[in-house]
Design a protein around this motif. Structure first.
Motif, PDB file in Angstrom:
ATOM      1  N   LEU A 153      35.029 -46.580  82.880  1.00  0.00           N
ATOM      2  CA  LEU A 153      34.753 -45.223  82.215  1.00  0.00           C
ATOM      3  C   LEU A 153      33.916 -45.464  80.945  1.00  0.00           C
ATOM      4  O   LEU A 153      33.087 -44.864  80.573  1.00  0.00           O
ATOM      5  CB  LEU A 153      36.162 -44.577  81.722  1.00  0.00           C
ATOM      6  CG  LEU A 153      36.260 -43.414  81.018  1.00  0.00           C
ATOM      7  CD1 LEU A 153      35.684 -42.350  81.662  1.00  0.00           C
ATOM      8  CD2 LEU A 153      37.675 -43.128  80.599  1.00  0.00           C
ATOM      9  N   ILE A 190      41.168 -40.885  70.196  1.00  0.00           N
ATOM     10  CA  ILE A 190      40.847 -40.102  71.755  1.00  0.00           C
ATOM     11  C   ILE A 190      40.837 -38.501  71.325  1.00  0.00           C
ATOM     12  O   ILE A 190      39.754 -38.074  71.527  1.00  0.00           O
ATOM     13  CB  ILE A 190      41.976 -40.215  72.616  1.00  0.00           C
ATOM     14  CG1 ILE A 190      41.801 -41.825  73.167  1.00  0.00           C
ATOM     15  CG2 ILE A 190      41.666 -39.507  74.027  1.00  0.00           C
ATOM     16  CD1 ILE A 190      43.036 -42.036  74.214  1.00  0.00           C
ATOM     17  N   SER A 244      37.367 -36.502  71.073  1.00  0.00           N
ATOM     18  CA  SER A 244      37.277 -35.431  71.645  1.00  0.00           C
ATOM     19  C   SER A 244      37.027 -34.048  71.044  1.00  0.00           C
ATOM     20  O   SER A 244      36.006 -33.392  71.414  1.00  0.00           O
ATOM     21  CB  SER A 244      38.868 -35.136  72.297  1.00  0.00           C
ATOM     22  OG  SER A 244      38.741 -34.189  73.171  1.00  0.00           O
ATOM     23  N   LEU A 245      37.543 -34.159  69.646  1.00  0.00           N
ATOM     24  CA  LEU A 245      36.874 -33.085  68.786  1.00  0.00           C
ATOM     25  C   LEU A 245      35.478 -33.353  68.420  1.00  0.00           C
ATOM     26  O   LEU A 245      34.823 -32.249  68.509  1.00  0.00           O
ATOM     27  CB  LEU A 245      37.851 -33.235  67.592  1.00  0.00           C
ATOM     28  CG  LEU A 245      39.039 -32.533  67.623  1.00  0.00           C
ATOM     29  CD1 LEU A 245      39.961 -32.935  66.293  1.00  0.00           C
ATOM     30  CD2 LEU A 245      39.167 -31.228  67.803  1.00  0.00           C
ATOM     31  N   VAL A 284      33.143 -34.093  70.689  1.00  0.00           N
ATOM     32  CA  VAL A 284      32.591 -33.492  71.768  1.00  0.00           C
ATOM     33  C   VAL A 284      32.548 -32.119  71.320  1.00  0.00           C
ATOM     34  O   VAL A 284      31.596 -31.192  71.747  1.00  0.00           O
ATOM     35  CB  VAL A 284      33.147 -33.890  73.149  1.00  0.00           C
ATOM     36  CG1 VAL A 284      32.691 -33.078  74.378  1.00  0.00           C
ATOM     37  CG2 VAL A 284      33.176 -35.265  73.630  1.00  0.00           C
ATOM     38  N   ALA A 333      29.701 -37.908  74.034  1.00  0.00           N
ATOM     39  CA  ALA A 333      30.627 -38.210  75.231  1.00  0.00           C
ATOM     40  C   ALA A 333      30.745 -39.578  75.337  1.00  0.00           C
ATOM     41  O   ALA A 333      31.972 -40.106  75.749  1.00  0.00           O
ATOM     42  CB  ALA A 333      30.073 -37.678  76.384  1.00  0.00           C
ATOM     43  N   TYR A 369      34.108 -40.587  73.493  1.00  0.00           N
ATOM     44  CA  TYR A 369      35.016 -40.229  74.134  1.00  0.00           C
ATOM     45  C   TYR A 369      35.477 -40.920  75.322  1.00  0.00           C
ATOM     46  O   TYR A 369      36.547 -41.256  75.630  1.00  0.00           O
ATOM     47  CB  TYR A 369      34.921 -38.534  74.819  1.00  0.00           C
ATOM     48  CG  TYR A 369      35.774 -37.832  75.687  1.00  0.00           C
ATOM     49  CD1 TYR A 369      37.024 -37.376  74.698  1.00  0.00           C
ATOM     50  CD2 TYR A 369      35.725 -37.758  77.004  1.00  0.00           C
ATOM     51  CE1 TYR A 369      37.860 -36.714  75.930  1.00  0.00           C
ATOM     52  CE2 TYR A 369      36.436 -36.972  77.592  1.00  0.00           C
ATOM     53  CZ  TYR A 369      37.723 -36.469  77.157  1.00  0.00           C
ATOM     54  OH  TYR A 369      38.585 -35.954  78.062  1.00  0.00           O
ATOM     55  N   ARG A 370      34.460 -41.635  75.982  1.00  0.00           N
ATOM     56  CA  ARG A 370      34.673 -42.525  76.886  1.00  0.00           C
ATOM     57  C   ARG A 370      35.236 -43.740  76.491  1.00  0.00           C
ATOM     58  O   ARG A 370      35.862 -44.399  77.131  1.00  0.00           O
ATOM     59  CB  ARG A 370      33.454 -42.396  77.936  1.00  0.00           C
ATOM     60  CG  ARG A 370      33.320 -41.217  78.560  1.00  0.00           C
ATOM     61  CD  ARG A 370      31.983 -41.576  79.766  1.00  0.00           C
ATOM     62  NE  ARG A 370      30.779 -41.606  79.214  1.00  0.00           N
ATOM     63  CZ  ARG A 370      29.957 -42.704  78.719  1.00  0.00           C
ATOM     64  NH1 ARG A 370      30.524 -43.964  78.993  1.00  0.00           N
ATOM     65  NH2 ARG A 370      28.919 -42.548  78.343  1.00  0.00           N
ATOM     66  N   ARG A 416      38.711 -44.417  75.286  1.00  0.00           N
ATOM     67  CA  ARG A 416      39.962 -44.383  76.163  1.00  0.00           C
ATOM     68  C   ARG A 416      40.618 -45.369  76.535  1.00  0.00           C
ATOM     69  O   ARG A 416      41.672 -45.432  76.766  1.00  0.00           O
ATOM     70  CB  ARG A 416      39.568 -43.464  77.414  1.00  0.00           C
ATOM     71  CG  ARG A 416      40.895 -43.007  78.359  1.00  0.00           C
ATOM     72  CD  ARG A 416      41.543 -42.171  77.516  1.00  0.00           C
ATOM     73  NE  ARG A 416      43.047 -41.699  78.040  1.00  0.00           N
ATOM     74  CZ  ARG A 416      43.892 -42.569  77.518  1.00  0.00           C
ATOM     75  NH1 ARG A 416      43.997 -43.577  77.049  1.00  0.00           N
ATOM     76  NH2 ARG A 416      45.354 -42.134  78.104  1.00  0.00           N
TER      77      ARG A 416
END
Lengths: 596, 596
Positions: free
Chosen positions: B256, B404, B408-409, B411, B426, B429-430, B433
C-alpha cells in the motif's frame, strides 16, 4: 474476498427501525411489503455476491484504461453491467411509467448498499445514471423524459453529472463552460469538465451527459447556470443513435482508489461545438442539479455503509482464521484465533457498531423520503421532507467519514498482511477515501446542515428529532439490565450535547459566523453519532421485544448497541466542547494565515 | 512536494520542553548545547530538504524492484544514501568510540523526524541499521562490535531485523527458523523470514542481518529464541568481504505504501545453510531484540511525527494557494484562498496541533532516555529509565495512529485533487498506514503499556507523571486569558480521566483481564492525548514567558495549544467511559465469536 449481503440485518433495520410495513401502506407501494423486500434483497444479493464482488479486485489491479479518446472498462465489467441491466436493477427506485420498478427508497437503499459493498467502482456507473434520471424527471420536458429515461433505466445507456471544472470545484459559481443557442432551440457547448465519473466507457451504447454551463448574458455566479443534456451520440427522433457528438475524453485520472471507475476529463466543443438541449428553464440549472445531488449524496452515504460492511466482513473472516498468541486471561495454553483477543474484538465491535448505526440512519432517512413523496397528507409529506433534507448531509458526511476509520481498522486487524495489496484490505482503505470528498466534501455537507437545514427553520426539525430521542431515552428506562442502562445514560448525554449545539448554532450564526462554521463538521459528526445512537437504541428496544424469536440474533443487536453507547456516544460531549468553545473566533481562527 | 524542516519549532520543543540545556550538562554531552543542536539541525535540514525530499515521490512511482534475487533501489536512492553516509548521519546517536557522533537522543530525535518527513521509505534503511547497531552494542562480543559497528555507522554496510515468519507475527513464540551449531562456534541457519525491511538492496556493499532462530533442544516459546548475526557476504578477519552467504531474497512485497523500501522475503539455508554467529548468550535473543526494538519503536513514533508534519506542510501550501468560494462571514465579495474558510482552518489546526503535541512528547521521551543513560546518579538514572520506558509505547502507538488521521485530513484539505496520485497528498495517507503495525501493532504497544509499564510498578510511574501534570495545571491558573483558562479546564479533566483509568487498570487487571485489555488501546490513546496535552500546556507557559522575544511565534504556540485543549483533550473523557465500562467483560466481549 467474498461478500455476503447481510440480508437479515438489513431487513431488521428496514422493518424495526425504518417502518417498512408502514411504507407498504403508502399509495403506490402496496406491493412493497416485507416479503417483497426480502425477495428483492435476496435476488440483489445473488448478483452482488456472485457477479460483482469477485470483480472488485480485478478492477483495482486492472483499472479502466484510456486510449485515443476511448476508455475500456476492466475486463468482465461490461458483461456484469449487462447482467445488472437485464435484472432491472437500474430501475429499482424509478417510476413504473418509465419502466422502472417503482419500489420504495428504503428498499432501494439496501440494494444500493449491496451494490457498493460488492464493487464500489462498478456501482458508481448506476449511481451517476440514477442522478441523470432524477434530473430528467425533475426538469426535463415530456419528450426528453420519453426519449432518455427508459433507455437509462434499461441500462442501454448510462448517465453522468458534469459539474466540476479546474477552477470550479466546491464553488460552482465559477463554472465557465459556455452554451451558445443555435436558434433552433438547441445549444452548442464549449468547455472543459473534470472529475467526470464514468464519463467515458465501453459498457453501454450511449452516454447521456448532464452538463452545467452558462448561456450568453447569463447572470454571474450560481444564478446564471443552466443544465444541458449532451449525449455522446446524438439521438434521432426514433430513438436510434446518430452522429458522434463533439464531447471527447482527453484523459482519465490516476487515482488512490476506485481505480476501475474512469474519472474523465471531458472536452466539449473542440471540433465545432457539442450539441446539447436545455433541461427545464434557463438559469435554473443549479436547482435541478441539487435535486439530483441530494439523491446522489444519499447514495454516497450508502457507499460509506457498503464499504464499511465489506471491510468488516473481511476483517472478521481474517480474525477467525489467523491464529496468533495465547489469550490474555490464561484460558488456553495454546495460541488462539486473534478474534479471541480483546483488542481485536474491540476493533471488530467498533467496525460492526458503526456500520450498523450508519446503515440504520440511512434506511430511516430513506423511509422519510418515501413518506415525503407518497403520503396522502400534505402536511405529513412536508414534515417528512424536512426531516429527510436534514438527514441527507448527515448520512452523506458522517457515514463516509466513519467508513475511512472502519476501513483503516480493517487494515489494522490484518496486521502486516493488511499492507500487502494482494490481501485486499488496503483496497477498501484506498477506495473509501474519496467518499467524504465527492458529491460535496464533508465541509460542504456541514455548511448545508447549518445553513439550509438548521438556520432556515430556526432549528425546528432538529428539535423534533431531539424530542424523539427523549422518548426513546424514556423507553430505555423501562428496561432492565446494564446494556439498556448504559444506552440510556449515554444517549441522554448525547441528546443534551446535540441540543446544546443546535441552540449554539441558531443563536450565533448571524453574530459570529466564523465560530459557528468552524464547528460545522464537528456538528455534523455529533449529529451523526447521536442520531445513529438513537437508531441503535431503537434497535436495542426492538430486539428486546422480539428476543425470544431468535435470541442469538437479538442479543447481538443489544450487545452491539451497548458497545456503541459506551465507545461511540461519549464522543458527543467532546464534540460539543470543541464547537461551543469557538465562540468569539478565538479557537480556530486565533491563528492567522501567516502563522500556519 | 518540498519539505522544510521546522527547525524553530523543533528547537523550541527541545529547549523549552525537553530540557536541552540540562541534557548538555550530562557527562559526555558537554558539547551538545543549544548552538550545537541548532547547527546539527540546520545541516540535517539541508540534506533532507535538498536531497531526500525530492526523491520521495520518485520512490513511490518507481519502487525498488526485484530481479533474480537482486533488488534495485529507486534510481537516485543509492547516491543519496552515500551522501547521507558521508555526512555522518548514521552515527548521530551512536558512541564516539565506534566512530559515531555521540549526540544526545533528543538531538537525534529531531534528525530522525526530518529524515522520515523527507522520505519515509529511505529513512527505514538507516532506522533498521540503527537497530542492528543497538543490538550489537547490547549483546555483541567486543570482536563483533569492532568488526561490524564502525562499518554500519559509516554506512558502508546496512543492517536488518529478522523477526517475522509466516506463522510468527506478533507471536514470536512461534519462530521456527533453526540454527545448527557447526562445532567451531559458528551456526548454520535454515528458515524463512518475511517482512524484512531493506532486507536486500544495492545501496551498500554488505547487509548485516540480525536473525531470531532456535538452536537444537532450545526451550519452547520465547525462552528458546537466540539472536544471530548473518551477513549477506561473509566477513574475513581483516574486515574485507568474503563469499556470498546462503541468504537470498526470493521476493519483495507489493505494498500500500512505503513502496520504495523493499520488504523482503528472505530464505536462509536453501543451499547448505546460512553461516551465522551467535550474539550474546543462547536463548536470550528476545531480550537483546527488545532493546533494539525499543529504540526502533521510539523511531517509528518519530516517523509518525515526520509524516504528520509533511502532510501538514503540503496541506497548508495548497490551502494558501487554492482559491474557492467567498468567506462565510461576508468579509469579501470575491473568492478567497481556502485557508480563509473556517473548516479548512480547523483541519489545518488539527493537523498542526497533533503534530506539535506528538513531536513534543517524542522529544521529551528522548530526553528521559538521555538522562537514563548519562546522569551520574543511579537513582536518577533509574527514575528516568522508568519514565522513558512508560513513554515508548505511547510515542510509538499514539504518534502513529494520529498520523493516519493527520494524513487523511491532508487529503481532505486537497478536495478532489487529493485523490489524484500526482498531487502527492495520497502518498502520505498510504505511507502512514503501516506505522501503527510494524515494530509491534498498537495493540502490542498497549499490552506493553499495561503489562510491563503500568502493572509491574502498580502505576507508580504513571502517577508521577500525573503529579507533574497537576503542577502544570496549577501554573496555568496563574495566567490570564481564555487560552490558558481553556487549557487549565481541559488538562485537569484529562488528568483526572487518565488517573481514573490507571487506577482501573491496576485494580482490575488480575480479576478481569479481558475487560482491562479490551481497554488497552483506548488507554494508550488517552495517555497520548493527555501527556501530549501536558506538553502543549508547558509550551503555552513557556511561550507566555518568552512572548516578547518573538510575539508572532509565541502567540502561535499559545493559540495552537488552546486549539488542542478544546478539540483534542475533551476526547480523554470519552475514552475513560469506553475503558471503565468494560468491567465484567460485557462491553467488548458480550458478543461471542459466532455473533460476528
Amino acid at each position: 474476498m467474498s461478500y455476503t449481503a447481510p440480508i437479515k440485518d438489513m431487513l431488521f433495520a428496514m422493518k424495526e427501525l425504518a417502518g417498512l410495513e408502514d411504507t407498504a401502506t403508502l399509495p403506490g407501494f402496496e406491493d412493497a411489503n416485507f416479503d417483497t423486500a426480502q425477495a428483492v434483497l435476496e435476488e440483489s444479493a445473488k448478483l452482488c455476491g456472485e457477479v460483482l464482488a469477485p470483480l472488485n479486485v480485478d478492477g483495482d489491479r486492472n483499472p479502466s484504461s484510456w486510449k485515443d479518446g476511448n476508455v475500456s472498462a476492466t475486463p468482465g465489467f461490461a458483461s456484469a453491467f449487462r447482467q445488472f441491466a437485464a435484472g432491472g436493477w437500474q430501475g429499482v427506485q424509478h417510476p413504473v411509467e418509465y419502466e422502472g420498478q417503482g419500489l420504495p427508497k428504503v428498499v432501494a437503499a439496501a440494494c444500493i448498499e449491496m451494490l457498493n459493498a460488492s464493487n464500489l467502482s462498478f456501482a458508481l456507473c448506476p449511481m451517476l445514471t440514477d442522478g441523470a434520471i432524477e434530473a430528467l424527471l425533475t426538469g426535463g420536458s415530456e419528450a426528453q423524459k420519453q426519449t432518455y429515461v427508459p433507455k437509462l433505466i434499461s441500462g442501454e445507456w448510462t448517465g453522468t453529472m458534469n459539474l466540476t471544472e479546474p477552477q470550479a470545484g466546491s464553488d460552482l459559481a465559477m463554472v465557465r463552460t459556455r452554451a451558445e443557442p443555435q436558434g433552433d432551440g438547441s445549444f452548442k457547448l464549449f468547455g472543459t469538465k473534470i472529475f467526470i465519473t464514468w464519463g467515458e466507457h465501453d459498457m453501454a451504447k450511449n452516454i447521456v451527459h448532464l452538463v452545467l454551463a452558462r448561456t450568453p448574458n447569463a447572470p454571474e455566479g450560481v444564478k446564471g447556470i443552466s443544465l444541458f443534456l449532451v449525449p455522446k451520440f446524438l439521438v434521432n427522433e426514433d430513438g436510434s443513435l446518430g452522429e458522434r457528438n463533439d464531447v471527447h475524453c482527453v484523459s482519465i485520472e490516476h487515482k488512490l482508489g476506485i481505480k476501475a471507475s474512469p474519472t474523465a476529463v471531458l472536452q466539449f466543443g473542440d471540433h465545432g461545438g457539442a450539441l446539447g438541449q436545455l433541461i427545464g428553464e434557463e438559469n435554473r440549472g443549479l436547482e435541478y442539479m441539487f435535486i439530483m445531488m441530494n439523491a446522489a449524496r444519499f447514495a454516497v452515504g450508502m457507499q460509506g455503509v457498503g464499504i464499511s460492511d465489506r471491510a468488516y466482513q473481511k476483517a472478521v473472516a481474517y480474525a477467525k482464521d489467523r491464529v496468533q498468541s495465547r489469550p490474555v486471561d490464561g484460558s488456553a495454553k495454546q495460541s488462539v484465533a486473534i478474534i479471541q483477543h480483546p483488542d481485536v474484538r474491540r476493533m471488530l465491535a467498533t467496525m460492526r457498531s458503526l456500520t450498523e448505526a450508519s446503515r440504520a440512519l440511512g434506511y430511516v432517512a430513506a423511509s422519510h423520503c418515501d413518506l415525503a413523496h407518497r403520503h396522502p397528507d400534505d402536511a405529513t409529506r412536508a414534515k417528512h421532507q424536512a426531516i429527510y433534507e436534514y438527514l441527507v448531509p448527515i448520512v452523506k458526511g458522517w457515514s463516509t467519514e466513519l467508513s475511512i476509520d472502519v476501513a483503516s481498522l480493517g487494515v489494522q486487524v490484518h496486521g502486516g498482511m493488511g499492507l500487502i495489496e494482494e490481501t485486499g484490505a488496503a483496497q477498501y482503505y484506498r477506495d473509501a477515501r474519496i467518499l467524504p470528498i465527492y458529491e460535496g466534501t464533508t465541509a460542504i455537507q456541514a455548511n448545508d446542515l447549518i445553513g439550509r437545514k438548521t438556520l432556515r427553520d430556526g432549528g425546528k426539525v432538529a428539535k423534533e428529532l431531539l424530542a424523539g430521542i427523549a422518548e426513546t431515552v424514556e423507553a430505555l428506562g423501562a428496561q432492565q439490565g446494564a446494556a439498556f442502562a448504559s444506552m440510556k445514560t449515554q444517549l441522554l448525554q448525547g441528546q443534551r450535547a446535540l441540543g446544546a449545539v443546535v441552540d449554539f448554532v441558531v443563536a450565533n450564526a448571524k453574530g459570529d459566523p466564523n465560530a459557528v462554521f468552524a464547528g460545522s463538521v464537528p456538528y455534523l459528526k455529533l449529529a451523526g453519532i447521536v442520531l445513529g445512537g438513537w437508531q441503535m437504541a431503537r434497535a436495542q428496544l426492538a430486539a428486546a421485544a422480539r428476543r425470544d424469536e431468535d435470541p442469538a440474533f437479538h442479543d447481538a443487536k443489544i450487545a452491539t448497541a451497548r458497545f456503541y453507547a459506551e465507545h461511540v456516544l461519549p464522543q458527543a460531549a467532546a464534540l460539543e466542547v470543541a464547537i461551543v468553545s469557538a465562540k468569539g473566533d478565538e479557537g480556530v481562527l486565533a491563528l492567522s494565515e501567516d502563522q500556519f
